[in-house]
Scaffold this motif. Sequence first.
Motif, PDB file in Angstrom:
ATOM      1  N   VAL A 127       0.797  -1.274  -0.013  1.00 18.05           N
ATOM      2  CA  VAL A 127      -0.118  -0.093   0.130  1.00 18.05           C
ATOM      3  C   VAL A 127       0.921   1.309  -0.115  1.00 18.05           C
ATOM      4  CG1 VAL A 127      -1.719   1.380   1.420  1.00 18.05           C
ATOM      5  CG2 VAL A 127      -2.019  -1.197   1.144  1.00 18.05           C
ATOM      6  N   ALA A 128       1.843   1.289   0.916  1.00 17.68           N
ATOM      7  CA  ALA A 128       2.727   2.451   0.907  1.00 17.68           C
ATOM      8  C   ALA A 128       3.538   2.468  -0.420  1.00 17.68           C
ATOM      9  CB  ALA A 128       4.002   2.140   1.965  1.00 17.68           C
ATOM     10  N   LYS A 129       4.041   1.548  -1.115  1.00 12.58           N
ATOM     11  CA  LYS A 129       4.404   1.744  -2.337  1.00 12.58           C
ATOM     12  C   LYS A 129       3.553   2.091  -3.356  1.00 12.58           C
ATOM     13  CE  LYS A 129       8.897   0.340  -1.721  1.00 12.58           C
ATOM     14  NZ  LYS A 129       9.984   1.400  -1.971  1.00 12.58           N
ATOM     15  N   LYS A 130       2.324   1.705  -3.420  1.00 16.76           N
ATOM     16  CA  LYS A 130       1.377   2.158  -4.400  1.00 16.76           C
ATOM     17  C   LYS A 130       1.059   3.650  -4.442  1.00 16.76           C
ATOM     18  CE  LYS A 130      -3.218   1.381  -6.048  1.00 16.76           C
ATOM     19  NZ  LYS A 130      -2.808   1.484  -7.541  1.00 16.76           N
ATOM     20  N   LEU A 131       0.892   3.960  -3.114  1.00 15.63           N
ATOM     21  CA  LEU A 131       0.715   5.351  -2.852  1.00 15.63           C
ATOM     22  C   LEU A 131       1.761   6.118  -3.336  1.00 15.63           C
ATOM     23  CD1 LEU A 131      -1.289   5.416   0.592  1.00 15.63           C
ATOM     24  CD2 LEU A 131      -2.315   5.649  -1.810  1.00 15.63           C
ATOM     25  N   ALA A 132       3.031   5.747  -3.160  1.00 13.10           N
ATOM     26  CA  ALA A 132       4.297   6.491  -3.299  1.00 13.10           C
ATOM     27  C   ALA A 132       4.300   6.582  -4.995  1.00 13.10           C
ATOM     28  CB  ALA A 132       5.532   6.079  -2.714  1.00 13.10           C
ATOM     29  N   ASP A 133       3.892   5.519  -5.528  1.00 15.10           N
ATOM     30  CA  ASP A 133       4.042   5.211  -7.111  1.00 15.10           C
ATOM     31  C   ASP A 133       3.200   6.394  -7.600  1.00 15.10           C
ATOM     32  OD1 ASP A 133       5.880   3.652  -6.607  1.00 15.10           O
ATOM     33  OD2 ASP A 133       4.604   1.743  -7.497  1.00 15.10           O
ATOM     34  N   ASP A 134       2.004   6.487  -6.936  1.00 11.82           N
ATOM     35  CA  ASP A 134       0.765   7.230  -7.721  1.00 11.82           C
ATOM     36  C   ASP A 134       1.148   8.612  -7.465  1.00 11.82           C
ATOM     37  OD1 ASP A 134      -0.535   5.089  -8.344  1.00 11.82           O
ATOM     38  OD2 ASP A 134      -2.017   4.958  -6.700  1.00 11.82           O
ATOM     39  N   TYR A 135       1.727   8.947  -6.232  1.00 11.78           N
ATOM     40  CA  TYR A 135       2.141  10.237  -5.957  1.00 11.78           C
ATOM     41  C   TYR A 135       3.132  11.003  -6.979  1.00 11.78           C
ATOM     42  CZ  TYR A 135       3.237  14.629  -3.084  1.00 11.78           C
ATOM     43  OH  TYR A 135       3.259  15.809  -2.979  1.00 11.78           O
ATOM     44  N   LEU A 136       3.889   9.921  -7.404  1.00 11.11           N
ATOM     45  CA  LEU A 136       5.106  10.296  -8.386  1.00 11.11           C
ATOM     46  C   LEU A 136       4.259  10.469  -9.844  1.00 11.11           C
ATOM     47  CD1 LEU A 136       8.248  10.698  -9.638  1.00 11.11           C
ATOM     48  CD2 LEU A 136       8.027   8.304  -9.457  1.00 11.11           C
ATOM     49  N   LYS A 137       3.405   9.681 -10.149  1.00  6.44           N
ATOM     50  CA  LYS A 137       2.736   9.796 -11.387  1.00  6.44           C
ATOM     51  C   LYS A 137       2.140  11.143 -11.551  1.00  6.44           C
ATOM     52  CE  LYS A 137       2.012   4.567 -12.151  1.00  6.44           C
ATOM     53  NZ  LYS A 137       1.034   3.880 -12.002  1.00  6.44           N
ATOM     54  N   GLN A 138       1.505  11.653 -10.545  1.00  3.81           N
ATOM     55  CA  GLN A 138       0.738  12.896 -10.591  1.00  3.81           C
ATOM     56  C   GLN A 138       1.580  14.086 -10.453  1.00  3.81           C
ATOM     57  OE1 GLN A 138      -1.837  12.133  -7.077  1.00  3.81           O
ATOM     58  NE2 GLN A 138      -3.006  10.347  -8.062  1.00  3.81           N
ATOM     59  N   SER A 139       2.725  13.713 -10.177  1.00  2.00           N
ATOM     60  CA  SER A 139       3.785  15.116 -10.243  1.00  2.00           C
ATOM     61  C   SER A 139       4.172  15.704 -11.662  1.00  2.00           C
ATOM     62  CB  SER A 139       5.115  14.828  -9.737  1.00  2.00           C
ATOM     63  OG  SER A 139       5.901  13.909 -10.476  1.00  2.00           O
ATOM     64  N   GLN A 140       4.724  16.515 -11.925  1.00  2.66           N
ATOM     65  CA  GLN A 140       5.210  16.957 -13.182  1.00  2.66           C
ATOM     66  C   GLN A 140       6.585  16.385 -13.612  1.00  2.66           C
ATOM     67  OE1 GLN A 140       3.257  18.792 -15.171  1.00  2.66           O
ATOM     68  NE2 GLN A 140       1.925  18.359 -13.352  1.00  2.66           N
ATOM     69  N   LEU A 141       7.211  15.392 -12.794  1.00  2.44           N
ATOM     70  CA  LEU A 141       8.480  14.870 -12.926  1.00  2.44           C
ATOM     71  C   LEU A 141       8.356  13.705 -14.054  1.00  2.44           C
ATOM     72  CD1 LEU A 141       9.867  14.526  -9.349  1.00  2.44           C
ATOM     73  CD2 LEU A 141      10.173  16.087 -10.951  1.00  2.44           C
ATOM     74  N   THR A 142       9.578  13.656 -14.892  1.00  2.00           N
ATOM     75  CA  THR A 142       9.694  12.562 -15.868  1.00  2.00           C
ATOM     76  C   THR A 142      10.039  11.376 -15.062  1.00  2.00           C
ATOM     77  OG1 THR A 142      10.161  14.287 -17.515  1.00  2.00           O
ATOM     78  CG2 THR A 142      10.976  11.817 -17.962  1.00  2.00           C
ATOM     79  N   TYR A 143       9.071  10.511 -14.950  1.00  2.00           N
ATOM     80  CA  TYR A 143       9.382   9.171 -13.831  1.00  2.00           C
ATOM     81  C   TYR A 143       9.514   8.033 -14.805  1.00  2.00           C
ATOM     82  CZ  TYR A 143       4.574   7.966 -14.912  1.00  2.00           C
ATOM     83  OH  TYR A 143       3.170   7.517 -15.375  1.00  2.00           O
ATOM     84  N   THR A 144      10.166   7.197 -14.281  1.00  2.00           N
ATOM     85  CA  THR A 144       9.998   5.767 -14.557  1.00  2.00           C
ATOM     86  C   THR A 144       9.953   4.933 -13.187  1.00  2.00           C
ATOM     87  OG1 THR A 144      11.482   6.000 -16.506  1.00  2.00           O
ATOM     88  CG2 THR A 144      11.229   3.717 -15.559  1.00  2.00           C
ATOM     89  N   ILE A 145       9.158   3.808 -12.908  1.00  2.00           N
ATOM     90  CA  ILE A 145       8.729   3.057 -11.759  1.00  2.00           C
ATOM     91  C   ILE A 145       8.982   1.801 -12.306  1.00  2.00           C
ATOM     92  CG2 ILE A 145       7.186   2.423 -10.203  1.00  2.00           C
ATOM     93  CD1 ILE A 145       5.465   5.167 -10.634  1.00  2.00           C
ATOM     94  N   VAL A 146       9.932   1.284 -11.404  1.00  2.00           N
ATOM     95  CA  VAL A 146      10.598  -0.469 -11.651  1.00  2.00           C
ATOM     96  C   VAL A 146       9.955  -1.100 -10.596  1.00  2.00           C
ATOM     97  CG1 VAL A 146      12.492  -1.805 -12.073  1.00  2.00           C
ATOM     98  CG2 VAL A 146      12.392   0.572 -12.772  1.00  2.00           C
ATOM     99  N   ARG A 147       9.246  -2.233 -10.835  1.00  2.00           N
ATOM    100  CA  ARG A 147       8.719  -3.113  -9.860  1.00  2.00           C
ATOM    101  C   ARG A 147       9.175  -4.560  -9.941  1.00  2.00           C
ATOM    102  NH1 ARG A 147       2.254  -0.741 -10.468  1.00  2.00           N
ATOM    103  NH2 ARG A 147       2.514   1.040  -9.215  1.00  2.00           N
ATOM    104  N   PRO A 148      10.082  -4.729  -9.210  1.00  2.00           N
ATOM    105  CA  PRO A 148      10.851  -6.306  -9.348  1.00  2.00           C
ATOM    106  C   PRO A 148       9.939  -7.137  -8.297  1.00  2.00           C
ATOM    107  CG  PRO A 148      12.037  -4.779  -7.741  1.00  2.00           C
ATOM    108  CD  PRO A 148      10.983  -3.776  -8.786  1.00  2.00           C
ATOM    109  N   GLY A 149      10.162  -8.158  -8.828  1.00  2.64           N
ATOM    110  CA  GLY A 149       9.454  -9.362  -7.990  1.00  2.64           C
ATOM    111  C   GLY A 149      10.319  -9.789  -6.761  1.00  2.64           C
ATOM    112  N   SER A 150      10.215 -10.923  -6.336  1.00  2.00           N
ATOM    113  CA  SER A 150      11.014 -11.343  -4.980  1.00  2.00           C
ATOM    114  C   SER A 150      12.559 -11.310  -5.541  1.00  2.00           C
ATOM    115  CB  SER A 150      10.721 -12.687  -4.522  1.00  2.00           C
ATOM    116  OG  SER A 150       9.328 -12.881  -4.302  1.00  2.00           O
TER     117      SER A 150
END
Length: 212
Positions: A127-150
């Motif tokens: 949940v914490a990671k999802k909310l942080a990711d969503d916050y970044l997506k809503q910013s004006q920054l040029t982002y890349t979000i990398v989601r690895p598995g185990s």
Amino acid sequence: MNVLLIGANGQVARHTIAKLKDEDHQVIAMIRDSKQATELKDLGADKTVVADLEGNFDHAFDQADAVIFAAGSGGHTGADKTILIDLWGAMKAVDAATRLGVKRFVMLSSMGTVDPDKSDRIRHYLVAKKLADDYLKQSQLTYTIVRPGSLTNEAAQEKIKLEEEIQVRDNTITREDVAIVLAKVVKRENSFNKTFEILNGSLAIDQALDQI
């Protein structure tokens, strides 16, 4: 490019220092303890800066052109630290980058954040990671979000599976392979404003990244 690596003493981040150097970047390693500086410089960091995600860390962004957020509260802390580091710390980093004109932001996230309700073991973390990711997506920054598995500590395989959301999660991924991906996407324009999951797989990393 001068890359601020937040959480530079973490397991993935320590690999990322060398991989950033392989991509001809300069590494600014953000650490909480000055005692970590010598070892990180030995790993290749060009500069270390002592700062705390639970305080003000604007000074860490001095001379940075890009940010990789690789900090985490760790598996042995409670939900309170997860909120302070993985969520609030990440949000503060997004705000600082925006305020200080650092436009490129790479987030190390986690597989499973698409729907944290599917996991009951580490739901607070996802949940914490999802909310942080969503916050970044809503910013004006040029982002890349990398989601690895185990994650595993084996040597890099240099081959991955990469999809927006991997449906068949029949593998893990080495920390070193995650580090390679983090370092490579900093300048890759086809990764800009994209979110994807990764596991070890059959495609060479560059080939997989070409298909984002």
